[in-house]
Motif scaffolding. Structure first.
Motif, PDB file in Angstrom:
ATOM      1  N   VAL A  27       0.835  -1.205   0.000  1.00  0.00           N
ATOM      2  CA  VAL A  27       0.000   0.000   0.000  1.00  0.00           C
ATOM      3  C   VAL A  27       0.867   1.251   0.000  1.00  0.00           C
ATOM      4  CG1 VAL A  27      -1.661   1.351   1.349  1.00  0.00           C
ATOM      5  CG2 VAL A  27      -1.979  -1.114   1.082  1.00  0.00           C
ATOM      6  N   LEU A  28       1.910   1.267   0.802  1.00  0.00           N
ATOM      7  CA  LEU A  28       2.779   2.439   0.867  1.00  0.00           C
ATOM      8  C   LEU A  28       3.479   2.686  -0.468  1.00  0.00           C
ATOM      9  CD1 LEU A  28       4.390   1.992   4.397  1.00  0.00           C
ATOM     10  CD2 LEU A  28       2.662   3.656   3.715  1.00  0.00           C
ATOM     11  N   LEU A  29       3.948   1.624  -1.113  1.00  0.00           N
ATOM     12  CA  LEU A  29       4.587   1.795  -2.412  1.00  0.00           C
ATOM     13  C   LEU A  29       3.596   2.284  -3.455  1.00  0.00           C
ATOM     14  CD1 LEU A  29       6.951  -1.317  -2.551  1.00  0.00           C
ATOM     15  CD2 LEU A  29       7.597   1.081  -2.276  1.00  0.00           C
ATOM     16  N   LEU A  30       2.357   1.793  -3.389  1.00  0.00           N
ATOM     17  CA  LEU A  30       1.333   2.268  -4.324  1.00  0.00           C
ATOM     18  C   LEU A  30       1.066   3.757  -4.148  1.00  0.00           C
ATOM     19  CD1 LEU A  30      -1.330  -0.606  -4.384  1.00  0.00           C
ATOM     20  CD2 LEU A  30      -0.046   0.298  -6.322  1.00  0.00           C
ATOM     21  N   LEU A  31       1.019   4.206  -2.903  1.00  0.00           N
ATOM     22  CA  LEU A  31       0.785   5.627  -2.646  1.00  0.00           C
ATOM     23  C   LEU A  31       1.878   6.493  -3.270  1.00  0.00           C
ATOM     24  CD1 LEU A  31      -0.353   5.615   1.101  1.00  0.00           C
ATOM     25  CD2 LEU A  31      -1.756   6.135  -0.899  1.00  0.00           C
TER      26      LEU A  31
ATOM     27  N   LEU B  81      12.268   4.623  -1.446  1.00  0.00           N
ATOM     28  CA  LEU B  81      12.291   3.758  -2.628  1.00  0.00           C
ATOM     29  C   LEU B  81      11.204   4.164  -3.629  1.00  0.00           C
ATOM     30  CD1 LEU B  81      13.466   1.241  -4.034  1.00  0.00           C
ATOM     31  CD2 LEU B  81      11.780  -0.125  -2.786  1.00  0.00           C
ATOM     32  N   GLY B  82      10.016   4.451  -3.115  1.00  0.00           N
ATOM     33  CA  GLY B  82       8.881   4.687  -3.999  1.00  0.00           C
ATOM     34  C   GLY B  82       8.939   5.993  -4.768  1.00  0.00           C
ATOM     35  N   ILE B  83       9.670   6.987  -4.274  1.00  0.00           N
ATOM     36  CA  ILE B  83       9.719   8.271  -4.979  1.00  0.00           C
ATOM     37  C   ILE B  83      10.868   8.344  -5.979  1.00  0.00           C
ATOM     38  CG2 ILE B  83       8.621   9.491  -3.071  1.00  0.00           C
ATOM     39  CD1 ILE B  83      11.317  10.583  -2.277  1.00  0.00           C
ATOM     40  N   ILE B  84      11.703   7.329  -6.049  1.00  0.00           N
ATOM     41  CA  ILE B  84      12.839   7.373  -6.969  1.00  0.00           C
ATOM     42  C   ILE B  84      12.405   7.515  -8.434  1.00  0.00           C
ATOM     43  CG2 ILE B  84      14.736   5.995  -7.934  1.00  0.00           C
ATOM     44  CD1 ILE B  84      15.322   5.003  -5.114  1.00  0.00           C
ATOM     45  N   PRO B  85      11.412   6.748  -8.938  1.00  0.00           N
ATOM     46  CA  PRO B  85      11.052   6.908 -10.352  1.00  0.00           C
ATOM     47  C   PRO B  85      10.591   8.328 -10.691  1.00  0.00           C
ATOM     48  CG  PRO B  85      10.167   4.852  -9.488  1.00  0.00           C
ATOM     49  CD  PRO B  85      10.687   5.605  -8.317  1.00  0.00           C
TER      50      PRO B  85
ATOM     51  N   ILE C 139       4.612   7.438 -17.968  1.00  0.00           N
ATOM     52  CA  ILE C 139       3.519   6.963 -17.125  1.00  0.00           C
ATOM     53  C   ILE C 139       3.359   5.452 -17.242  1.00  0.00           C
ATOM     54  CG2 ILE C 139       1.675   7.197 -18.826  1.00  0.00           C
ATOM     55  CD1 ILE C 139       1.492   8.090 -15.083  1.00  0.00           C
ATOM     56  N   GLY C 140       3.725   4.884 -18.399  1.00  0.00           N
ATOM     57  CA  GLY C 140       3.610   3.439 -18.579  1.00  0.00           C
ATOM     58  C   GLY C 140       4.457   2.659 -17.579  1.00  0.00           C
ATOM     59  N   PRO C 141       5.769   2.929 -17.519  1.00  0.00           N
ATOM     60  CA  PRO C 141       6.590   2.226 -16.522  1.00  0.00           C
ATOM     61  C   PRO C 141       6.159   2.488 -15.087  1.00  0.00           C
ATOM     62  CG  PRO C 141       7.974   3.195 -18.213  1.00  0.00           C
ATOM     63  CD  PRO C 141       6.585   3.697 -18.462  1.00  0.00           C
ATOM     64  N   LEU C 142       5.707   3.719 -14.790  1.00  0.00           N
ATOM     65  CA  LEU C 142       5.249   4.010 -13.437  1.00  0.00           C
ATOM     66  C   LEU C 142       4.039   3.160 -13.069  1.00  0.00           C
ATOM     67  CD1 LEU C 142       5.548   7.913 -13.148  1.00  0.00           C
ATOM     68  CD2 LEU C 142       6.949   6.181 -12.021  1.00  0.00           C
ATOM     69  N   LEU C 143       3.098   3.051 -14.000  1.00  0.00           N
ATOM     70  CA  LEU C 143       1.922   2.223 -13.739  1.00  0.00           C
ATOM     71  C   LEU C 143       2.309   0.741 -13.670  1.00  0.00           C
ATOM     72  CD1 LEU C 143      -0.764   3.971 -15.983  1.00  0.00           C
ATOM     73  CD2 LEU C 143      -0.462   4.128 -13.511  1.00  0.00           C
ATOM     74  N   GLY C 144       3.307   0.354 -14.447  1.00  0.00           N
ATOM     75  CA  GLY C 144       3.791  -1.021 -14.363  1.00  0.00           C
ATOM     76  C   GLY C 144       4.372  -1.327 -12.991  1.00  0.00           C
ATOM     77  N   LEU C 145       5.151  -0.385 -12.443  1.00  0.00           N
ATOM     78  CA  LEU C 145       5.694  -0.558 -11.097  1.00  0.00           C
ATOM     79  C   LEU C 145       4.572  -0.582 -10.064  1.00  0.00           C
ATOM     80  CD1 LEU C 145       8.794   1.813 -11.261  1.00  0.00           C
ATOM     81  CD2 LEU C 145       8.820  -0.682 -11.106  1.00  0.00           C
TER      82      LEU C 145
ATOM     83  N   LEU D 155       3.017  -3.921 -10.120  1.00  0.00           N
ATOM     84  CA  LEU D 155       3.895  -4.881  -9.450  1.00  0.00           C
ATOM     85  C   LEU D 155       3.770  -4.764  -7.933  1.00  0.00           C
ATOM     86  CD1 LEU D 155       6.058  -7.042 -10.026  1.00  0.00           C
ATOM     87  CD2 LEU D 155       7.778  -5.230  -9.838  1.00  0.00           C
ATOM     88  N   ALA D 156       3.667  -3.520  -7.437  1.00  0.00           N
ATOM     89  CA  ALA D 156       3.498  -3.323  -5.998  1.00  0.00           C
ATOM     90  C   ALA D 156       2.155  -3.854  -5.518  1.00  0.00           C
ATOM     91  CB  ALA D 156       3.613  -1.834  -5.661  1.00  0.00           C
ATOM     92  N   ALA D 157       1.132  -3.781  -6.378  1.00  0.00           N
ATOM     93  CA  ALA D 157      -0.201  -4.245  -5.997  1.00  0.00           C
ATOM     94  C   ALA D 157      -0.347  -5.756  -6.100  1.00  0.00           C
ATOM     95  CB  ALA D 157      -1.258  -3.573  -6.876  1.00  0.00           C
ATOM     96  N   LEU D 158       0.608  -6.427  -6.756  1.00  0.00           N
ATOM     97  CA  LEU D 158       0.489  -7.877  -6.967  1.00  0.00           C
ATOM     98  C   LEU D 158       0.375  -8.660  -5.663  1.00  0.00           C
ATOM     99  CD1 LEU D 158       0.423 -10.175  -9.002  1.00  0.00           C
ATOM    100  CD2 LEU D 158       2.929 -10.204  -8.970  1.00  0.00           C
TER     101      LEU D 158
END
Length: 246
Positions: free
Chosen positions: A149-153, A184-188, A221-227, A230-233
């Motif tokens: 959840v935190l990574l998704l946010l 980690l999550g704000i790096i992209p 936006i494509g790679p960001l949504l892909g990540l 992956l976080a939601a998996l």
């Protein structure tokens, strides 16, 4: 002889716990009114020569001042976070600029998190821990999927940064988990804004403005949504296993 009933805890210490968050809210309102015109790309354009000269003469001092200013922008939810990220790329280049942007944004996010947890977070987290029924299930779901959840946010661009800082504090997320998932999550996103800053000098030379709409370009936006997917998996897998009784 019986002891007298214990006196209730004084209200003042409880109120003091809310002071940091109240101060952040007050400064945020004042800053939104007074600083919007000053923290801008036009300000960067007008002062770029002086900033570059300062960087060349005293790199560490400028880096420290940049981090302090960026932390204040994030911690007090002031306008100009995007300008600060682009400035990091302009002044320090892609690698160091990204590192300084991530460090600054993470420290600012931690400041909001700690301020919120000291006040409203303690109250709401305690109530959530004591709750049953749907709230109890929500609590258990959040605890089981805390990292995802935190990574998704952080990875979903539609979630405002200050919301992603406040919500975890209000539901009792562990500090260490909040800190490392934030970094980690704000790096992209930091890479995107910093890369825009690397080329902002030539944009200014042409008389243009940095194009922040690049964040919504398909190749970004494509790679960001892909990540994000992956976080939601793990959340989806746990939900599927729960339904199948595995």
């Amino acid at each position: 002889m019986t002891n007298p009933d214990p006196k209730p805890a004084p209200a003042r210490p409880r109120l003091l716990r809310h002071l940091p968050l109240a101060l952040i809210a007050l400064v945020a309102v004042i800053g939104a009114v007074t600083l919007r015109e000053y923290i801008s790309f036009e300000t960067l354009r007008e002062n770029r020569a002086a900033l570059l000269a300062l960087r060349d003469s005293n790199y560490l001092a400028l880096a420290g001042g940049f981090v302090a200013a960026y932390v204040a922008i994030v911690a007090f939810s002031l306008p100009g976070a995007a300008v600060a990220s682009v400035t990091g790329g302009f002044l320090f280049g892609l690698g160091p600029g990204t590192a300084l942007n991530v460090l600054s944004a993470t420290l600012g996010a931690i400041a909001i998190f700690l301020a919120a947890r000291a006040g409203l977070g303690q109250v709401l987290s305690a109530r959530l821990d004591a709750s049953e029924g749907r709230l109890g299930k929500l609590r258990d779901g959040l605890r089981q999927n805390e990292v995802s959840v935190l990574l998704l946010l952080r990875l979903v661009p539609a979630v405002p940064f200050f919301v992603a800082n406040l919500l975890p504090a209000l539901v009792g997320v562990r500090f260490a988990t909040f800190a490392w998932t934030t970094a980690l999550g704000i790096i992209p996103g930091a890479l995107v804004f910093t890369s825009i800053g690397v080329g902002v000098g030539s944009v200014f030379d042409r008389g243009g403005e940095p194009d922040l709409s690049l964040l919504w370009a398909p190749q970004v936006i494509g790679p960001l949504l892909g990540l994000a997917a992956l976080a939601a998996l793990p959340i989806a897998l746990r939900a599927w296993r729960a339904r199948r009784g595995i």
